[in-house]
Design an enzyme around this catalytic site. Structure first.
Site, PDB file in Angstrom:
ATOM      1  N   GLY A   1       6.721   4.306   4.584  1.00  0.00           N
ATOM      2  CA  GLY A   1       7.090   5.557   5.242  1.00  0.00           C
ATOM      3  C   GLY A   1       8.436   5.421   5.908  1.00  0.00           C
TER       4      GLY A   1
ATOM      5  N   ASN B   1      -0.909  10.264   7.263  1.00  0.00           N
ATOM      6  CA  ASN B   1      -1.265   9.403   8.399  1.00  0.00           C
ATOM      7  C   ASN B   1      -2.716   9.587   8.834  1.00  0.00           C
ATOM      8  OD1 ASN B   1       1.100   8.007   8.689  1.00  0.00           O
ATOM      9  ND2 ASN B   1       2.027   9.501  10.081  1.00  0.00           N
TER      10      ASN B   1
ATOM     11  N   LYS C   1       2.039  -3.439   8.805  1.00  0.00           N
ATOM     12  CA  LYS C   1       3.228  -2.613   8.646  1.00  0.00           C
ATOM     13  C   LYS C   1       4.440  -3.451   9.022  1.00  0.00           C
ATOM     14  CE  LYS C   1       4.783   1.940   9.176  1.00  0.00           C
ATOM     15  NZ  LYS C   1       4.323   3.274   9.462  1.00  0.00           N
TER      16      LYS C   1
ATOM     17  N   VAL D   1       3.786  -0.782   4.266  1.00  0.00           N
ATOM     18  CA  VAL D   1       2.451  -1.235   4.636  1.00  0.00           C
ATOM     19  C   VAL D   1       1.893  -2.101   3.510  1.00  0.00           C
ATOM     20  CG1 VAL D   1       0.118  -0.528   5.243  1.00  0.00           C
ATOM     21  CG2 VAL D   1       2.068   0.788   6.073  1.00  0.00           C
TER      22      VAL D   1
ATOM     23  N   GLU E   1      -6.307  -2.610  11.442  1.00  0.00           N
ATOM     24  CA  GLU E   1      -7.504  -2.682  10.604  1.00  0.00           C
ATOM     25  C   GLU E   1      -7.171  -2.018   9.271  1.00  0.00           C
ATOM     26  OE1 GLU E   1     -10.831  -0.191  11.781  1.00  0.00           O
ATOM     27  OE2 GLU E   1      -9.510   1.108  12.948  1.00  0.00           O
TER      28      GLU E   1
ATOM     29  N   PRO F   1      -0.991  14.539   6.709  1.00  0.00           N
ATOM     30  CA  PRO F   1      -2.169  13.987   6.018  1.00  0.00           C
ATOM     31  C   PRO F   1      -1.989  12.557   5.539  1.00  0.00           C
ATOM     32  CG  PRO F   1      -1.257  15.885   4.823  1.00  0.00           C
ATOM     33  CD  PRO F   1      -0.507  15.781   6.094  1.00  0.00           C
TER      34      PRO F   1
ATOM     35  N   LEU G   1       0.821  -1.212   0.000  1.00  0.00           N
ATOM     36  CA  LEU G   1       0.000   0.000   0.000  1.00  0.00           C
ATOM     37  C   LEU G   1       0.855   1.262   0.000  1.00  0.00           C
ATOM     38  CD1 LEU G   1      -2.677  -1.068   2.651  1.00  0.00           C
ATOM     39  CD2 LEU G   1      -3.051  -0.800   0.193  1.00  0.00           C
ATOM     40  N   GLY G   2       2.036   1.162   0.590  1.00  0.00           N
ATOM     41  CA  GLY G   2       2.904   2.336   0.644  1.00  0.00           C
ATOM     42  C   GLY G   2       3.979   2.119   1.681  1.00  0.00           C
TER      43      GLY G   2
ATOM     44  N   ASP H   1       4.032  12.538  14.433  1.00  0.00           N
ATOM     45  CA  ASP H   1       4.079  12.511  12.969  1.00  0.00           C
ATOM     46  C   ASP H   1       2.711  12.842  12.391  1.00  0.00           C
ATOM     47  OD1 ASP H   1       5.284  12.273  10.516  1.00  0.00           O
ATOM     48  OD2 ASP H   1       5.199  10.089  10.458  1.00  0.00           O
TER      49      ASP H   1
HETATM   50  P1  ADP Z   1       3.439   7.275   5.515  1.00  0.00           P
HETATM   51  O1  ADP Z   1       2.454   7.498   6.595  1.00  0.00           O
HETATM   52  O2  ADP Z   1       4.717   8.001   5.726  1.00  0.00           O
HETATM   53  O3  ADP Z   1       2.845   7.503   4.138  1.00  0.00           O
HETATM   54  P2  ADP Z   1       3.177   4.504   6.221  1.00  0.00           P
HETATM   55  O4  ADP Z   1       4.182   3.421   6.118  1.00  0.00           O
HETATM   56  O5  ADP Z   1       2.681   4.830   7.541  1.00  0.00           O
HETATM   57  O6  ADP Z   1       3.860   5.737   5.540  1.00  0.00           O
HETATM   58  O7  ADP Z   1       1.956   4.170   5.295  1.00  0.00           O
HETATM   59  C1  ADP Z   1       2.080   4.119   3.891  1.00  0.00           C
HETATM   60  C2  ADP Z   1       0.731   4.232   3.234  1.00  0.00           C
HETATM   61  O8  ADP Z   1      -0.031   3.039   3.445  1.00  0.00           O
HETATM   62  C3  ADP Z   1      -0.123   5.306   3.828  1.00  0.00           C
HETATM   63  O9  ADP Z   1       0.174   6.573   3.301  1.00  0.00           O
HETATM   64  C4  ADP Z   1      -1.510   4.826   3.448  1.00  0.00           C
HETATM   65  O10 ADP Z   1      -1.787   5.192   2.117  1.00  0.00           O
HETATM   66  C5  ADP Z   1      -1.387   3.334   3.534  1.00  0.00           C
HETATM   67  N1  ADP Z   1      -1.891   2.810   4.821  1.00  0.00           N
HETATM   68  C6  ADP Z   1      -1.262   2.832   6.025  1.00  0.00           C
HETATM   69  N2  ADP Z   1      -2.016   2.267   6.983  1.00  0.00           N
HETATM   70  C7  ADP Z   1      -3.167   1.870   6.391  1.00  0.00           C
HETATM   71  C8  ADP Z   1      -4.369   1.208   6.859  1.00  0.00           C
HETATM   72  N3  ADP Z   1      -4.521   0.833   8.139  1.00  0.00           N
HETATM   73  N4  ADP Z   1      -5.349   0.959   5.961  1.00  0.00           N
HETATM   74  C9  ADP Z   1      -5.195   1.319   4.667  1.00  0.00           C
HETATM   75  N5  ADP Z   1      -4.106   1.943   4.170  1.00  0.00           N
HETATM   76  C10 ADP Z   1      -3.083   2.216   5.006  1.00  0.00           C
HETATM   77 MG    MG Z   2       1.994   6.512   8.101  1.00  0.00          MG
END
Ligand code: ADP
Ligand code: MG
Length: 567
Positions: A21, A137, A41, A26, A87, A135, A18-19, A132
């Protein structure tokens, strides 16, 4: 970054990345037995023992149970790789929903800040600092609510130097000065939320630049004025945001929820929307009238009376029933007709729906400056330069009575809500109250200061007078006893209106502010700023539901319609 989609961790199949950070990636994941979807994560790179411990600290969110905080469902280690099971919220993040550069409507901002501050306050009360707030987060929950994720990701001992690949620029946009010096406190979250609020208001965060530039600016540079960027942002809003962005955490609000409450309060002072702007004309007594159902507004400018549907950009119609200038307009309480007064010495009555002229009331010998309806819509009273009041039958246009007594131009007349009395005033500064049937004088105030506007409280108990000496005076309507003198204006007051519940008065004049205050205490509640020239007319819409609006008009003939304060 290696995408490890397809692999299984513990009992979870990683479906899709999903992404990623600062500390991890994630993945959308599925529990291999329960087939439930989660967001997992996974730690992305090797951590020192110290940072590992700090990452594990994110598991403290296990304890947090709040509708605006992401629920952590599980936590584990796959070999030496820790992971957190959350979740899964498929709605995306606030960053995806609102790309950079787009200012948001104030109502959305207030709604977001309210939810985020509730989450942060809860976490603060639990002894946690988020560190942190950004937006990326902020996830969109199942019911459209904002859900904050990633508690405790950035660490107390963390420094940029240790972790250059941190993707930290996004975070640094909102990072409080003390946090960049590794001293994050609760108020650091408030600062970050305020920096984000700043960005939502005008489309850009308070500071831009490279990482070291950003850090230095957050530490030493005052945030640029919001109002210079967008003049429609109120001074109240700016004050609240700048206070939460104070360099010294001790100078911010005592808590993040206090920041949110102050922002919400300031947002109740909305900015006006311009309905109309025509060429400046001087010395006009302008007037405004709401339709009884509160959706239309009649605007008398010297060349015409125009009727506007509030919120629409164009007039429904524009008409002048006079052979010369229009001086005032009044909407009949039954909604059907408009009455206007004019420089041609007449009062004219026309159809409020189509602008068709109906009845001419002739009899004044000089310019007519004010006209009002009786509460039963059967009669009118007018006054002007010939210093007499004329009561008219609104159906026939015949004069019913002439009342004399004023020593100078009559500028304003008010009919009591029960229909029994008439109050009038003008350049001679006296207020004269007459019985509307017998035409006998009930009381009269002595005066020397010109009074431009008189308004009867909707509950019938008081009369308010807008005075050239920068005060507004409130009288007991029965006796003429002076109850209150309001001194909040710094220049002549020309216009005023009561709230429909008789609790507030809105007044305005040459100081260009509209002040909303309480006649019982004399205390100021709100100041509306937006007019650039002297205000000449104010009208408060009738109560339909709970929302009311205030219309105001200035010497430049700019009509603004404001959301009235919640009662
Ligand atoms: P950051 O917050 O720096 O973008 P993260 O590793 O926290 O990096 O999360 C990466 C991306 O994953 C988030 O920007 C969001 O798009 C997605 N994401 C994180 N947590 C969730 C979740 N619980 N449900 C759906 N998408 C999520
Ligand atoms: Mg995040």
């Amino acid at each position: 970054m290696v995408d490890i989609s397809g692999q299984t961790i513990d009992s979870y199949l990683l479906l899709r990345r999903l992404g990623g950070g600062t500390f991890g990636d994630v993945y959308l994941s599925e529990h291999i037995h329960r087939k439930e979807l989660f967001a997992i994560k996974i730690l992305r790179f090797h951590l020192s023992q110290e940072n590992l411990q700090l990452f594990l600290n994110e598991a403290r969110v296990f304890r947090l149970a709040h509708p605006n905080i992401i629920r952590v469902r599980d936590f584990g280690m796959e070999g030496d790789v820790p992971f957190i099971v959350m979740e899964y919220l498929p709605g995306g993040t606030l960053r995806q929903m609102h790309p950079r550069g787009q200012p948001l409507p104030l109502t959305s901002i207030v709604t977001y800040v309210r939810q985020l501050s509730a989450a942060l306050q809860y976490a603060h009360d639990e002894g946690l600092v988020h560190r942190d707030v950004k937006p990326e987060n902020m996830l969109i929950g199942m019911n459209g609510e904002i859900v904050l994720s990633d508690f405790g990701i950035v660490t107390t001992s963390y420094t940029w130097g240790e972790n250059p690949q941190a993707g930290a620029a996004g975070t640094a946009l909102y990072m409080a000065p003390e946090q960049s010096q590794a001293r994050a406190v609760r108020a650091s979250d408030q600062y970050a939320l305020a920096a984000l609020t700043y960005e939502w208001l005008i489309g850009v965060p308070p500071f831009l630049g490279t990482l070291p530039e950003l850090t230095a600016k957050h530490l030493f540079t005052p945030p640029p004025s919001l109002r210079r960027r967008d003049a429609t942002i109120s001074a109240e809003i700016e004050q609240v945001v700048l206070k939460a962005l104070a360099k010294d955490p001790a100078h911010r609000f005592a808590s993040v929820s206090e920041f949110a409450a102050a922002l919400e309060e300031a947002a109740r002072v909305p900015v006006g929307t311009t309905l109309q702007a025509i060429a400046p004309q001087d010395k006009q007594l302008l007037s405004l009238a709401w339709s009884p159902e509160g959706t239309r507004l009649a605007v008398a400018s010297s060349d015409a009376v125009s009727v506007w549907k509030v919120g629409a950009g164009e007039a429904l119609f524009r008409v002048n029933w006079h052979r010369q200038q229009v001086t005032a307009v009044a909407w009949s309480p039954d909604g059907s007709r408009l009455a206007t007064s004019g420089s041609d010495c007449t009062v004219q009555i026309g159809n409020a729906d189509n602008g068709q002229g109906l009845v001419t009331c002739a009899g004044h010998h000089e310019e007519v400056l004010t006209v009002v309806w009786s509460p039963d819509s059967a009669r009118l009273v007018s006054g002007g330069a010939d210093r007499v009041l004329r009561i008219w039958d609104a159906t026939t246009g015949k004069t019913e009575a002439v009342i004399v007594g004023h020593g100078d131009d009559i500028l304003s007349v008010a009919w009591s809500p029960d229909g029994a009395r008439l109050a009038s005033t003008g350049y001679d500064g006296t207020i004269q109250v007459h019985d509307s049937q017998s035409h006998k004088q009930t009381w009269m105030s002595s005066g020397a200061v010109p009074i431009y506007m008189l308004a009867w409280s909707p509950d019938g108990t008081r009369l308010a007078a807008a005075r050239y000496d920068a005060t507004v005076q409130v009288y007991e309507a029965m006796t003429g006893r002076l109850q209150q003198t309001y001194r909040g204006h710094s220049d002549g007051v020309f216009a005023l209106a009561w709230s429909p519940d008789s609790v507030f008065i809105a007044s305005g004049g040459d100081d260009t502010t509209i002040q909303i205050w309480r006649p019982d205490t004399g205390l100021l509640v709100h100041t509306y700023r937006g007019h650039k020239r002297g205000i000449r007319a104010i009208a408060w819409s009738p109560r339909k539901g709970k929302e009311t609006q205030i219309a105001s008009n200035d010497l430049e003939q700019v009509v603004l319609v404001w959301q009235a304060p919640y009662v």
